[in-house]
Design a protein around this motif. Structure first.
Motif, short mmCIF file in Angstrom:
data_model
loop_
_atom_site.label_atom_id
_atom_site.label_comp_id
_atom_site.label_asym_id
_atom_site.label_seq_id
_atom_site.Cartn_x
_atom_site.Cartn_y
_atom_site.Cartn_z
N ASN A 128 69.36 -41.78 57.14
CA ASN A 128 68.93 -41.83 56.04
C ASN A 128 67.89 -40.78 55.65
OD1 ASN A 128 70.61 -44.19 55.02
ND2 ASN A 128 69.40 -45.20 56.58
N GLY A 129 67.54 -39.95 56.50
CA GLY A 129 66.37 -38.94 56.17
C GLY A 129 66.40 -38.14 55.11
N LEU A 130 67.44 -37.59 54.70
CA LEU A 130 67.66 -36.83 53.37
C LEU A 130 67.41 -37.65 52.32
CD1 LEU A 130 68.13 -34.15 52.46
CD2 LEU A 130 70.37 -34.82 52.25
N GLY A 131 68.00 -38.94 52.13
CA GLY A 131 67.53 -39.83 50.87
C GLY A 131 66.38 -40.24 50.88
N LEU A 132 65.81 -40.20 52.08
CA LEU A 132 64.24 -40.96 52.02
C LEU A 132 63.20 -39.69 51.67
CD1 LEU A 132 64.10 -42.88 55.26
CD2 LEU A 132 63.97 -44.08 52.94
N ALA A 133 63.94 -38.44 52.19
CA ALA A 133 62.67 -37.30 51.75
C ALA A 133 62.92 -37.09 50.14
CB ALA A 133 63.25 -36.16 52.64
N PHE A 134 63.98 -37.10 49.74
CA PHE A 134 64.00 -37.04 48.33
C PHE A 134 63.50 -38.11 47.42
CE2 PHE A 134 67.40 -33.98 49.06
CZ PHE A 134 67.28 -32.89 48.37
N GLY A 135 63.81 -39.23 47.91
CA GLY A 135 63.00 -40.37 47.23
C GLY A 135 61.29 -40.13 47.26
N ILE A 136 60.90 -40.10 48.53
CA ILE A 136 59.41 -39.81 48.63
C ILE A 136 58.96 -38.62 47.72
CG2 ILE A 136 57.66 -39.08 50.21
CD1 ILE A 136 59.11 -40.83 52.43
N GLY A 137 59.57 -37.50 47.78
CA GLY A 137 59.28 -36.45 46.82
C GLY A 137 59.50 -36.79 45.33
N PHE A 138 60.35 -37.59 45.05
CA PHE A 138 60.35 -38.15 43.54
C PHE A 138 58.95 -38.92 43.26
CE2 PHE A 138 61.61 -41.51 40.90
CZ PHE A 138 61.74 -40.80 39.42
N LEU A 139 58.84 -39.86 44.00
CA LEU A 139 57.82 -40.87 43.78
C LEU A 139 56.54 -40.07 43.86
CD1 LEU A 139 58.48 -43.82 45.87
CD2 LEU A 139 58.75 -43.51 43.42
N LEU A 140 56.15 -39.17 44.52
CA LEU A 140 54.89 -38.28 44.62
C LEU A 140 54.86 -37.28 43.29
CD1 LEU A 140 54.77 -36.91 48.32
CD2 LEU A 140 53.24 -38.85 47.03
N THR A 141 56.02 -36.97 43.01
CA THR A 141 55.97 -36.12 41.62
C THR A 141 55.83 -37.03 40.40
OG1 THR A 141 57.73 -34.63 42.46
CG2 THR A 141 57.72 -34.78 40.19
N LEU A 142 56.32 -38.14 40.55
CA LEU A 142 55.93 -39.12 39.50
C LEU A 142 54.37 -39.35 39.37
CD1 LEU A 142 57.68 -40.76 37.28
CD2 LEU A 142 57.87 -42.55 38.76
N VAL A 143 53.87 -39.65 40.54
CA VAL A 143 52.40 -40.05 40.52
C VAL A 143 51.76 -38.66 40.15
CG1 VAL A 143 50.67 -40.72 41.95
CG2 VAL A 143 52.72 -41.88 42.24
N GLY A 144 51.96 -37.61 40.57
CA GLY A 144 51.28 -36.51 39.92
C GLY A 144 51.38 -36.25 38.63
N GLN A 145 52.51 -36.59 38.09
CA GLN A 145 52.63 -36.50 36.49
C GLN A 145 51.91 -37.33 35.67
OE1 GLN A 145 57.04 -36.38 35.57
NE2 GLN A 145 57.36 -34.40 36.12
N ALA A 146 51.77 -38.55 36.43
CA ALA A 146 51.00 -39.62 35.64
C ALA A 146 49.44 -39.01 35.50
CB ALA A 146 51.36 -41.04 36.30
N VAL A 147 49.12 -38.88 36.91
CA VAL A 147 47.82 -38.18 36.90
C VAL A 147 47.32 -37.13 35.78
CG1 VAL A 147 46.09 -37.43 38.46
CG2 VAL A 147 47.33 -39.45 39.16
N ALA A 148 48.20 -36.29 36.04
CA ALA A 148 48.01 -35.06 35.05
C ALA A 148 48.19 -35.38 33.59
CB ALA A 148 49.04 -34.04 35.44
N GLY A 149 48.96 -36.34 33.27
CA GLY A 149 49.06 -36.65 32.08
C GLY A 149 47.90 -37.53 31.41
#
Length: 65
Positions: free
Chosen positions: A23-44
């Motif tokens: 499940n490495g590819l799915g986990l990598a994309f999921g973690i990337g998505f969550l990090l992007t979401l947190v980054g957008q929340a902080v920047a917003g």
């Protein structure tokens, strides 16, 4: 005697795959998505506070009072 295959419960240790490998590819994309979401929340939040300062409104904080 029947040899176990990959889909049976009694798998041979050499035929087992790890959860991360399967499940490495799915986990990598999921973690990337969550990090992007947190980054957008902080920047917003920072941008919103910047706009409030420019318009002379009190700044919002995320701390509970």
């Amino acid at each position: 005697m029947k040899e176990p295959t990959g889909g049976e419960r009694g798998q041979h240790p050499a035929q087992k795959r790890s959860f991360l490998r399967d499940n490495g590819l799915g986990l990598a994309f999921g973690i990337g998505f969550l990090l992007t979401l947190v980054g957008q929340a902080v920047a917003g939040h920072a941008e919103f506070n910047s706009q409030l300062v420019d318009e002379a409104w009190p700044v919002w904080t995320s701390a509970v009072m």
